[in-house]
Write a protein that holds these residues in place. Sequence first.
Motif, PDB file in Angstrom:
ATOM      1  N   GLY A   1     118.034  45.078  62.437  1.00 16.85           N
ATOM      2  CA  GLY A   1     116.780  44.805  63.126  1.00 16.85           C
ATOM      3  C   GLY A   1     115.597  44.703  62.192  1.00 16.85           C
ATOM      4  N   CYS A   2     115.837  44.852  60.895  1.00 14.46           N
ATOM      5  CA  CYS A   2     114.772  44.726  59.893  1.00 14.46           C
ATOM      6  C   CYS A   2     114.895  43.365  59.218  1.00 14.46           C
ATOM      7  CB  CYS A   2     114.885  45.837  58.848  1.00 14.46           C
ATOM      8  SG  CYS A   2     113.782  45.652  57.426  1.00 14.46           S
ATOM      9  N   ALA A   3     113.825  42.578  59.259  1.00  8.94           N
ATOM     10  CA  ALA A   3     113.812  41.285  58.574  1.00  8.94           C
ATOM     11  C   ALA A   3     113.565  41.491  57.083  1.00  8.94           C
ATOM     12  CB  ALA A   3     112.722  40.395  59.159  1.00  8.94           C
ATOM     13  N   PHE A   4     114.078  40.572  56.263  1.00 10.76           N
ATOM     14  CA  PHE A   4     113.754  40.560  54.836  1.00 10.76           C
ATOM     15  C   PHE A   4     112.759  39.436  54.606  1.00 10.76           C
ATOM     16  CE2 PHE A   4     114.029  39.835  50.338  1.00 10.76           C
ATOM     17  CZ  PHE A   4     114.272  41.094  49.801  1.00 10.76           C
ATOM     18  N   PHE A   5     111.570  39.790  54.123  1.00 12.36           N
ATOM     19  CA  PHE A   5     110.528  38.819  53.813  1.00 12.36           C
ATOM     20  C   PHE A   5     110.631  38.520  52.324  1.00 12.36           C
ATOM     21  CE2 PHE A   5     105.588  38.146  53.870  1.00 12.36           C
ATOM     22  CZ  PHE A   5     105.771  36.844  53.472  1.00 12.36           C
ATOM     23  N   GLU A   6     111.183  37.354  52.002  1.00  7.17           N
ATOM     24  CA  GLU A   6     111.505  36.975  50.630  1.00  7.17           C
ATOM     25  C   GLU A   6     110.418  36.056  50.060  1.00  7.17           C
ATOM     26  OE1 GLU A   6     115.358  35.206  48.162  1.00  7.17           O
ATOM     27  OE2 GLU A   6     115.290  35.042  50.349  1.00  7.17           O
ATOM     28  N   ASP A   7     109.662  36.581  49.108  1.00 12.10           N
ATOM     29  CA  ASP A   7     108.630  35.811  48.427  1.00 12.10           C
ATOM     30  C   ASP A   7     109.278  35.150  47.213  1.00 12.10           C
ATOM     31  OD1 ASP A   7     106.462  34.886  46.941  1.00 12.10           O
ATOM     32  OD2 ASP A   7     105.195  36.606  47.437  1.00 12.10           O
ATOM     33  N   ASP A   8     109.389  33.831  47.238  1.00  6.62           N
ATOM     34  CA  ASP A   8     110.086  33.120  46.163  1.00  6.62           C
ATOM     35  C   ASP A   8     109.133  32.228  45.381  1.00  6.62           C
ATOM     36  OD1 ASP A   8     112.391  32.572  44.680  1.00  6.62           O
ATOM     37  OD2 ASP A   8     112.835  30.765  45.836  1.00  6.62           O
ATOM     38  N   ALA A   9     107.992  32.772  45.012  1.00  9.62           N
ATOM     39  CA  ALA A   9     106.988  31.993  44.285  1.00  9.62           C
ATOM     40  C   ALA A   9     107.455  31.576  42.895  1.00  9.62           C
ATOM     41  CB  ALA A   9     105.691  32.796  44.173  1.00  9.62           C
ATOM     42  N   PHE A  10     108.447  32.299  42.325  1.00 11.44           N
ATOM     43  CA  PHE A  10     108.835  32.046  40.933  1.00 11.44           C
ATOM     44  C   PHE A  10     110.275  31.576  40.788  1.00 11.44           C
ATOM     45  CE2 PHE A  10     105.824  35.582  41.271  1.00 11.44           C
ATOM     46  CZ  PHE A  10     104.736  35.040  40.592  1.00 11.44           C
ATOM     47  N   GLY A  11     110.927  31.254  41.907  1.00  5.59           N
ATOM     48  CA  GLY A  11     112.344  30.921  41.871  1.00  5.59           C
ATOM     49  C   GLY A  11     112.706  29.671  41.092  1.00  5.59           C
ATOM     50  N   GLU A  12     111.728  28.794  40.845  1.00  6.13           N
ATOM     51  CA  GLU A  12     111.981  27.566  40.080  1.00  6.13           C
ATOM     52  C   GLU A  12     111.771  27.770  38.581  1.00  6.13           C
ATOM     53  OE1 GLU A  12     112.900  24.525  41.130  1.00  6.13           O
ATOM     54  OE2 GLU A  12     112.242  24.201  43.194  1.00  6.13           O
ATOM     55  N   LEU A  13     111.313  28.961  38.167  1.00  4.94           N
ATOM     56  CA  LEU A  13     110.844  29.136  36.790  1.00  4.94           C
ATOM     57  C   LEU A  13     111.785  29.958  35.909  1.00  4.94           C
ATOM     58  CD1 LEU A  13     107.018  29.763  37.387  1.00  4.94           C
ATOM     59  CD2 LEU A  13     108.172  27.638  36.736  1.00  4.94           C
ATOM     60  N   PHE A  14     113.090  29.840  36.125  1.00  5.40           N
ATOM     61  CA  PHE A  14     114.032  30.531  35.252  1.00  5.40           C
ATOM     62  C   PHE A  14     114.164  29.789  33.932  1.00  5.40           C
ATOM     63  CE2 PHE A  14     115.418  32.477  39.239  1.00  5.40           C
ATOM     64  CZ  PHE A  14     115.499  33.809  38.824  1.00  5.40           C
ATOM     65  N   PHE A  15     114.159  30.544  32.845  1.00  8.39           N
ATOM     66  CA  PHE A  15     114.190  29.940  31.518  1.00  8.39           C
ATOM     67  C   PHE A  15     115.467  29.146  31.272  1.00  8.39           C
ATOM     68  CE2 PHE A  15     111.554  33.876  30.137  1.00  8.39           C
ATOM     69  CZ  PHE A  15     110.400  33.295  30.631  1.00  8.39           C
ATOM     70  N   ASP A  16     116.591  29.559  31.878  1.00  5.42           N
ATOM     71  CA  ASP A  16     117.848  28.855  31.661  1.00  5.42           C
ATOM     72  C   ASP A  16     118.045  27.682  32.611  1.00  5.42           C
ATOM     73  OD1 ASP A  16     118.451  30.076  34.075  1.00  5.42           O
ATOM     74  OD2 ASP A  16     119.969  31.421  33.252  1.00  5.42           O
ATOM     75  N   GLY A  17     117.088  27.463  33.519  1.00  3.29           N
ATOM     76  CA  GLY A  17     117.159  26.332  34.442  1.00  3.29           C
ATOM     77  C   GLY A  17     118.171  26.479  35.553  1.00  3.29           C
ATOM     78  N   LYS A  18     118.830  27.639  35.648  1.00  5.55           N
ATOM     79  CA  LYS A  18     119.864  27.837  36.661  1.00  5.55           C
ATOM     80  C   LYS A  18     119.287  28.522  37.896  1.00  5.55           C
ATOM     81  CE  LYS A  18     123.472  28.333  33.137  1.00  5.55           C
ATOM     82  NZ  LYS A  18     124.476  29.258  32.548  1.00  5.55           N
ATOM     83  N   PRO A  19     119.437  27.928  39.082  1.00 13.70           N
ATOM     84  CA  PRO A  19     118.921  28.567  40.295  1.00 13.70           C
ATOM     85  C   PRO A  19     119.728  29.799  40.663  1.00 13.70           C
ATOM     86  CG  PRO A  19     120.167  26.604  40.856  1.00 13.70           C
ATOM     87  CD  PRO A  19     120.081  26.633  39.355  1.00 13.70           C
ATOM     88  N   ARG A  20     119.043  30.820  41.199  1.00 14.06           N
ATOM     89  CA  ARG A  20     119.700  32.006  41.741  1.00 14.06           C
ATOM     90  C   ARG A  20     119.703  31.890  43.260  1.00 14.06           C
ATOM     91  NH1 ARG A  20     118.829  31.668  36.314  1.00 14.06           N
ATOM     92  NH2 ARG A  20     119.066  33.677  35.238  1.00 14.06           N
TER      93      ARG A  20
END
Length: 388
Positions: free
Chosen positions: A197-216
């Motif tokens: 019953g608890c939502a996860f509020f996922e802030d993904d402001a930096f998800g495109e900025l991985f140094f290895d270019g691989k998405p998580r």
Amino acid sequence: MQFSFSSRYRITPTSFLDELFRVSRDPSIISFAGGLPDTDLIDLDGIRDATAAVLEEEGRAALQYTTTDGYLPLRECIARRYQERLGIPAVPEEIQIVNGSQQCLDIMGKIFISRGSHIGMEAPGYLGAIDAFSLYEPIIHTVPIIEGGPDPDRFEKLIHNHPLSFFYGIPNCQNPSGTTYSDERRRHLAEILTGSGCAFFEDDAFGELFFDGKPRLPMKHYLLDQTILSGSFSKIIAPGLRIGWIYAPVPVLERFNHAKQAADLHSNLLSQMILVRYLQSNSLDLHIKRITAVYKEKCRLICDHLDALGLTHTEPEGGMFLMATLPEGTSSMQLFKEGVKAGVAILPGIPFYPHGGGEDTIRINFSSPSTEEINLGMERLKKAFRAL
């Protein structure tokens, strides 16, 4: 005149951001304290061309009112990127455009938090989220960030012992620590949350900025109908356009849409149309690759300086921030004050802990200053550090 401000506002503590902005306005101070992307990496020519094309071909429509949920072609672009890059079955109807992802924090607080509601977040946690949520008078519970993400035992106890409206987290390149959740930790947290019953509020402001270019893979991948995800073009194209989005289940978006309509009717249509034209005419992946290559070098340079000072610090996989730990007995607030005297600004860790903490930590932004400013600024920081 004595203005009658709300009780909510009267109890809200003064934000450290006021002091930070004051210091950052001084041109003589090299600032590692802010959160700006590198201005030199903004594709000015590409945005200028996109703007000219929109005004030339669709100018009158671009300067008119639009719907609250946002420009459909932009929502289609965002949904398609989730599908192609992360394999998530996003559709435009689940996406709403906002005035920067910071607006998501305010509206989420507005629709989920009543006075005394329980919410959870990381410690240290994003200062902008603490400020936004606090206005709605929740009871904030925190879970410490350890290697791989939030402490799973503490997280499980929190979920089981308190009726949380949501847990707010930044799984990718967290602000302020730079920490990234491991895939194993994401799976574990999703298992704990399932059916809670608890939502996860996922802030993904930096998800495109991985140094290895691989998405998580985001938490949304493991907890599709229980996760509310926000994203932003500020870190990858230009913050001045003020365009972000929320990707959420339809029941959430219905309430979110109503609250946003009451706040501002809709986000800037001209900016939305410029973004669509820009994305159609340019390779976003190539642009992001240029950004992350520069940020990787800057991050490594900062880490080398901190190593020379003998300070332990996080090792970001991407993003724009890292945290360093000061020797026992050294005050981060005193270092901030001494640093300003020396002509450099860092951000004390204290504001990132809603219930106290961070006295021995500092946050450093490596994206905004140039290489020359990093070298000079870190020399000034060494001088301030030694003065203590």
